[in-house]
Design an enzyme around this catalytic site. Structure first.
Site, short mmCIF file in Angstrom:
data_model
loop_
_atom_site.label_atom_id
_atom_site.label_comp_id
_atom_site.label_asym_id
_atom_site.label_seq_id
_atom_site.Cartn_x
_atom_site.Cartn_y
_atom_site.Cartn_z
N LYS A 127 30.03 35.65 24.40
CA LYS A 127 28.75 35.03 24.78
C LYS A 127 28.57 34.94 26.29
O LYS A 127 29.47 34.46 27.01
CB LYS A 127 28.68 33.64 24.15
CG LYS A 127 27.36 32.90 24.34
CD LYS A 127 27.40 31.59 23.54
CE LYS A 127 26.12 30.81 23.60
NZ LYS A 127 26.18 29.59 22.74
N CYS A 172 23.72 32.83 19.89
CA CYS A 172 22.94 31.62 20.04
C CYS A 172 22.04 31.58 21.28
O CYS A 172 21.00 32.21 21.28
CB CYS A 172 23.84 30.38 19.99
SG CYS A 172 22.84 28.89 19.69
N ASN A 197 24.21 27.84 16.55
CA ASN A 197 24.38 26.41 16.23
C ASN A 197 23.41 25.69 17.16
O ASN A 197 23.70 25.52 18.35
CB ASN A 197 25.78 25.92 16.60
CG ASN A 197 26.87 26.32 15.62
OD1 ASN A 197 27.31 25.52 14.80
ND2 ASN A 197 27.31 27.55 15.73
N1 CDT Z 1 25.08 27.06 20.64
C1 CDT Z 1 24.03 27.15 21.48
O1 CDT Z 1 23.99 28.03 22.33
N2 CDT Z 1 23.04 26.25 21.32
C2 CDT Z 1 21.93 26.18 22.20
C3 CDT Z 1 21.47 24.79 22.38
C4 CDT Z 1 20.66 24.67 23.59
S1 CDT Z 1 20.49 23.04 24.13
C5 CDT Z 1 21.89 22.79 25.04
C6 CDT Z 1 20.75 27.03 21.75
O2 CDT Z 1 20.18 27.72 22.61
O3 CDT Z 1 20.35 26.98 20.60
#
Ligand code: CDT
Length: 311
Positions: A127, A172, A197
């Site tokens: 990532k 994500c 997530n």
């Molecule tokens: N896991 C991840 O990357 N979650 C982020 C949350 C963003 S808020 C800190 C997302 O972009 O969904």
């Protein structure tokens, strides 16, 4: 001859801190069976699919988080997933926390692998866009410590020839950045696999709750359309030890249309037979990159990080 790939988005319901890896892998295998029975050749699991979303917790010492990380893939507790994939003749995409020792140093990444129908790893992605913060913030309802627990990925955004097409991966928060899809699009990507997530509650700004799902769809649909590619977005969903994650896993066509959508916040398989040539007309017309892109005017995108007001 039509190039099609029947893909499954294998959404996971919550994984609690107390859940064992063995139990989670058994759930992944159940989802794989369901996908294989539906004729799918590829199963896409979420980000950090083997554990709870542990960046919500503060640990003083990084070593305390080691139990959430995999040192090899497959390892002892994940081997049965690889064996089952080979037995069933289906490939899969799996997100997990990766710990590696390189040049005498420990590195931790938020990673995903693509595994072939023979159970052998085809490729790995780490990532790149790590959201959240690195320091403990006691005044918010939960933490988002990806910047503390992971290093920025060091592989870029590669693509692989696999499953009869050109596939790429993102994880994500990467899905919110147009750069992710465009770098993949410039390599002719035909399907992007993305696990997530996403807490339903924005801890940094009091957003109306409905925007969480809207922003997810906007990002996946625009990434698909603007690059003429399929996008498979797969959630870890529901309340993990009381902390809510959004669901809404979906499969998006190169037209930008959502063709399949999960309806629950639990373990759930959705599937679609994807025509890998569907994006060709978009790639050859409105988003014909060779004909229409003007990179001489995009220098800021590659050279500048923050916005600079110069007027
Ligand atoms: N896991 C991840 O990357 N979650 C982020 C949350 C963003 S808020 C800190 C997302 O972009 O969904």
């Amino acid at each position: 001859m039509a190039r099609t790939l029947k893909v499954a988005a294998a959404q996971l319901g919550p994984i609690h801190l107390a859940d064992s890896r063995r139990r989670v892998v058994a759930r992944l295998i159940d989802l794989m069976h369901e996908a294989a029975s539906a004729g799918c050749r590829l199963v896409v699991y979420p980000e950090l699919a083997l554990t709870t979303f542990f960046p919500r917790y503060w640990y003083d010492d990084l070593v305390e988080t080691d139990r959430f990380f995999e040192r090899e893939m497959p390892g002892q507790e994940t081997r049965s997933l690889f064996e089952e994939a080979k037995r069933l003749g289906v490939g899969f995409h799996l997100g997990y926390a990766e710990l590696v020792r390189e040049s005498g140093r420990t590195h931790r990444f938020n990673s995903a692998i693509l595994v072939g129908a023979d159970g052998v790893v085809i490729g790995k992605y780490r990532k790149i866009h790590l959201p959240g913060h690195a320091e403990h913030r006691p005044n918010i309802p939960f933490q988002h410590l990806e910047k503390r627990y992971f290093e920025v990925g060091d592989f870029g955004f590669p693509v692989w020839r696999a499953f009869g097409g050109i596939l790429g991966m993102a994880i994500c928060n990467d899905r919110r950045w147009p750069e992710t899809y465009r770098v993949l699009g410039l390599q002719g990507v035909e399907m992007v696999l993305i696990g997530y997530n996403t807490p339903t509650r924005n801890i940094y700004y009091p957003e109306p709750p409905h925007l969480c799902a809207l922003h997810n769809d906007l990002a996946l649909q625009s990434g698909a359309y603007q690059n003429g590619t399929w996008v498979v977005g797969v959630a870890k969903a529901g309340a993990e030890d009381g902390q809510e994650l959004m669901a809404g896993s979906c499969i998006v066509a190169p037209t930008g249309e959502i063709v399949a959508r999960a309806l629950t916040q639990e373990d759930e398989v959705i599937a679609h037979e994807c025509d890998l040539d569907l994006g060709a007309y978009i790639k050859n017309s409105v988003f014909n990159f060779a004909k229409h892109r003007r990179p001489e005017h995009y220098r800021r995108i590659a050279e500048q990080v923050g916005a600079r007001v110069e007027v």
